[in-house]
Design a protein around this motif. Structure first.
Motif, PDB file in Angstrom:
ATOM      1  N   ASP A   1       0.833  -1.189   0.000  1.00  0.00           N
ATOM      2  CA  ASP A   1       0.000   0.000   0.000  1.00  0.00           C
ATOM      3  C   ASP A   1       0.872   1.245   0.000  1.00  0.00           C
ATOM      4  O   ASP A   1       2.024   1.247   0.471  1.00  0.00           O
ATOM      5  CB  ASP A   1      -0.882   0.010   1.232  1.00  0.00           C
ATOM      6  CG  ASP A   1      -2.043  -0.987   1.095  1.00  0.00           C
ATOM      7  OD1 ASP A   1      -2.109  -1.670   0.060  1.00  0.00           O
ATOM      8  OD2 ASP A   1      -2.854  -1.069   2.040  1.00  0.00           O
ATOM      9  N   TYR A   3       0.902   5.291   1.177  1.00  0.00           N
ATOM     10  CA  TYR A   3       0.286   6.276   2.058  1.00  0.00           C
ATOM     11  C   TYR A   3       0.795   7.658   1.719  1.00  0.00           C
ATOM     12  O   TYR A   3       2.018   7.853   1.514  1.00  0.00           O
ATOM     13  CB  TYR A   3       0.608   5.961   3.521  1.00  0.00           C
ATOM     14  CG  TYR A   3       0.007   4.661   3.992  1.00  0.00           C
ATOM     15  CD1 TYR A   3      -1.302   4.605   4.443  1.00  0.00           C
ATOM     16  CD2 TYR A   3       0.773   3.491   3.964  1.00  0.00           C
ATOM     17  CE1 TYR A   3      -1.844   3.399   4.862  1.00  0.00           C
ATOM     18  CE2 TYR A   3       0.235   2.289   4.383  1.00  0.00           C
ATOM     19  CZ  TYR A   3      -1.074   2.250   4.837  1.00  0.00           C
ATOM     20  OH  TYR A   3      -1.613   1.062   5.244  1.00  0.00           O
ATOM     21  N   ASN A  24      -4.750   6.517   1.716  1.00  0.00           N
ATOM     22  CA  ASN A  24      -4.235   5.160   1.511  1.00  0.00           C
ATOM     23  C   ASN A  24      -4.606   4.697   0.097  1.00  0.00           C
ATOM     24  O   ASN A  24      -5.785   4.659  -0.264  1.00  0.00           O
ATOM     25  CB  ASN A  24      -4.817   4.234   2.570  1.00  0.00           C
ATOM     26  CG  ASN A  24      -4.372   2.786   2.395  1.00  0.00           C
ATOM     27  OD1 ASN A  24      -5.100   1.864   2.688  1.00  0.00           O
ATOM     28  ND2 ASN A  24      -3.149   2.563   1.911  1.00  0.00           N
ATOM     29  N   ASP A  26      -3.914   1.663  -3.050  1.00  0.00           N
ATOM     30  CA  ASP A  26      -3.419   0.311  -3.289  1.00  0.00           C
ATOM     31  C   ASP A  26      -2.320   0.342  -4.354  1.00  0.00           C
ATOM     32  O   ASP A  26      -1.927   1.420  -4.824  1.00  0.00           O
ATOM     33  CB  ASP A  26      -4.555  -0.628  -3.685  1.00  0.00           C
ATOM     34  CG  ASP A  26      -5.253  -0.207  -4.976  1.00  0.00           C
ATOM     35  OD1 ASP A  26      -4.644   0.584  -5.745  1.00  0.00           O
ATOM     36  OD2 ASP A  26      -6.383  -0.671  -5.228  1.00  0.00           O
ATOM     37  N   LYS A  32      -8.081   3.636  -1.191  1.00  0.00           N
ATOM     38  CA  LYS A  32      -8.775   2.699  -0.311  1.00  0.00           C
ATOM     39  C   LYS A  32      -9.546   3.468   0.774  1.00  0.00           C
ATOM     40  O   LYS A  32     -10.689   3.134   1.079  1.00  0.00           O
ATOM     41  CB  LYS A  32      -7.765   1.739   0.318  1.00  0.00           C
ATOM     42  CG  LYS A  32      -7.065   0.870  -0.697  1.00  0.00           C
ATOM     43  CD  LYS A  32      -5.982   0.014  -0.046  1.00  0.00           C
ATOM     44  CE  LYS A  32      -6.543  -1.004   0.921  1.00  0.00           C
ATOM     45  NZ  LYS A  32      -5.497  -1.894   1.468  1.00  0.00           N
ATOM     46  N   SER A  76      -4.482  -0.524   9.827  1.00  0.00           N
ATOM     47  CA  SER A  76      -4.545  -0.514   8.361  1.00  0.00           C
ATOM     48  C   SER A  76      -5.815   0.129   7.810  1.00  0.00           C
ATOM     49  O   SER A  76      -5.891   0.445   6.625  1.00  0.00           O
ATOM     50  CB  SER A  76      -4.419  -1.950   7.831  1.00  0.00           C
ATOM     51  OG  SER A  76      -5.480  -2.759   8.372  1.00  0.00           O
TER      52      SER A  76
END
Length: 506
Positions: A1, A3, A24, A26, A32, A76
């Motif tokens: 992932d 960020y 966030n 992917d 996400k 997460s």
């Protein structure tokens, strides 16, 4: 992932400037989730992010001033799992991969001088704690924010040969010592009186809110009293309405709100019950007692006396400062002794005690006074007046009211014997024997006015208004005759009359 950490420039909640924005993505760069992180009354200054080996995020979030830093563990899904706060002034912050936090500040604190310039460097352990140094609870918040995304453009470029930049590195020595000088954490506590007097202005004391990020005072009281004051270190208020009050201070510290409330009572203003002036109707001394609308506990008279009762022996102005333990009064009273007001003579002047004839009743008593013509004699009259009729012997109280004082004097009236001493014989015999030959009044204390004789049928047979007042019975037979004698009583000075009968014997 992937960020992405940035700054959210709008107000996340009213009054808070900025927040940390965390996005966030992917591996396909598709979003996400996106969240903002903020705290009440905790303006955004810096934020820094790192990822632990277990995939958990470590977010360091700060504002300016003391107690500026929050270290949060984020799962997460972007949810905050743990958080702690730190006191170091306006720091540089760097979260590490192991979950620890490095904090650098150009300022330190000690209890003697407060804040001063001094480089300090701190590092927490993996759980966010620092040995022998306090850390604090925090209230970092988060919420989802919708984001809109534009097209992502990807470009490729080639660097043929990097530029060479010469650098000169010189050693620089630092010396450090272990120290943890943490300022006292802000507190909403304050001191305030339990009881206040209406009309007084009162200031809070013992506040410990200087290092709080925000402060709010809220006063609730009788009626419509509902006052809010923001960001004041102290609360100062002038109370005009009596009743029950509650004062609450709320402070925000590392995003957390804490409050302290104090209830108290405002009393009505203390009212002195001393008149502005008073006439003392008795002779000195006089005891003046300090009094008010509530019981008093302390007294201070103008002469320094601290007793509740002041003994006074002269007319004049007297001052009292007194308190019931909460409210204070200052009052002045002018005392006049009645003897100092009667400057023109006695209040009630009466004639000497008198003896009169019963025939002269009622005796008209005429009091005199340089100040009034209205007098009372409760035992003799129902209404006040200038002349008092005395209809019986005795000792009587005469009174009048001057300068608010009921003043009295006493008068005694006695009766004297004012009966004329008059004697008439019950029979007479006009036979020239020298014994009871004539019928006439005998005695003392009278002067003859008229002497009349009537026969048994009421016929007038003799009358005289000149001396001698004598009837010799000549020409009339034996029998009972009626006489009428008018005379002037030289004791009572009244004309009186006697009627009777006499036996004429021949």
């Amino acid at each position: 992932d992937l960020y992405i950490l940035g700054q959210y420039r709008d107000e996340p909640i009213p009054g808070v400037s900025g927040a940390a924005l965390l996005l966030n993505l992917d591996t396909n760069l598709s979003p996400k989730w996106s969240k903002i992180y903020y705290a009440e009354h905790f303006n955004y200054y810096k934020a820094s992010l790192n990822i632990k080996s277990d995939g958990e995020l470590v977010l360091a979030y700060s504002t300016k001033g003391f107690f500026p830093t929050i270290l949060a563990s984020i799962d997460s899904n972007g949810e905050i799992s743990e958080q702690l706060g730190y006191p170091f002034h306006t720091p540089s912050i760097s979260p590490m991969e192991d979950g620890s936090l490095v904090i650098g500040s150009n300022f330190s604190y000690n209890d003697t001088i407060g804040i001063f310039t001094n480089l300090s460097l701190s590092k927490t352990d993996k759980q966010g704690y620092i040995d022998n140094c306090d850390v604090f609870s925090t209230c970092l918040l988060s919420r989802d924010v919708p984001l809109s995304y534009g097209a992502i453009e990807v470009d490729t470029f080639t660097i043929t040969e990097p530029d060479s930049i010469p650098m000169n590195v010189e050693p620089w020595n630092f010396s450090f010592k272990d120290e943890c000088s943490v300022p006292p954490a802000p507190s909403p506590y304050f001191s305030f009186p339990d009881t206040i007097c209406a009309g007084e202005c009162t200031l809070t004391g013992d506040t410990k809110n200087r290092l709080a990020h925000a402060r709010q005072w809220h006063l609730r009281g009788p009626g419509a009293i509902d006052t809010i004051i923001n960001d004041s270190l102290n609360f100062n208020y002038c109370f005009e309405v009596s009743g029950e009050y509650e004062l609450t201070q709320s402070i925000w510290f590392l995003g957390c709100e804490s409050t302290f409330s104090h209830t108290f009572r405002v009393l009505d203003e203390l009212q002195s019950t001393l008149p502005s002036e008073k006439t003392v109707c008795t002779q000195p001394p006089f005891q003046l007692t300090g009094s008010a609308s509530r019981p008093l506990t302390t007294f201070l008279w103008g002469n320094g006396n601290t007793n509740p009762i002041l003994e006074i022996d002269t007319s004049g102005t007297y001052t009292l400062i007194a308190s019931d333990g909460y409210c204070t009064i200052k009052d002045t009273i002018f005392i006049s002794f009645i003897e100092d007001l009667l400057t023109s003579g006695e209040a009630i002047i009466l004639p000497p005690d008198t003896s009169v004839c019963e025939q002269h009743l009622p005796y008209l008593l005429t009091p005199q006074s340089p100040y009034t013509q209205i007098f009372y004699a409760p035992e003799l009259m129902n209404e006040p007046g200038s002349v008092i009729p005395v209809n019986r012997p005795g000792t009587f109280t005469v009174q009048t009211n001057l300068f608010g004082c009921d003043l009295t004097n006493r008068f005694t009236l006695t009766l004297k014997d004012c009966q004329a001493r008059i004697y008439f014989p019950t029979a007479f015999s006009p036979n020239d024997d020298g014994i009871n030959d004539q019928f006439s009044p005998q005695g003392l204390y009278f002067e003859e006015i008229e002497f009349q004789i009537y026969d048994r049928w009421g016929g007038l047979i003799f009358t005289t208004k000149k001396p001698p007042f004598v009837w010799d019975g000549a020409g009339f037979p034996t029998g009972i005759y009626v006489f009428r004698f008018r005379y002037f009583n030289t004791l009572s000075m009244i004309e009186e009359e006697i009627r009777g009968s006499v036996l004429l014997i021949k």
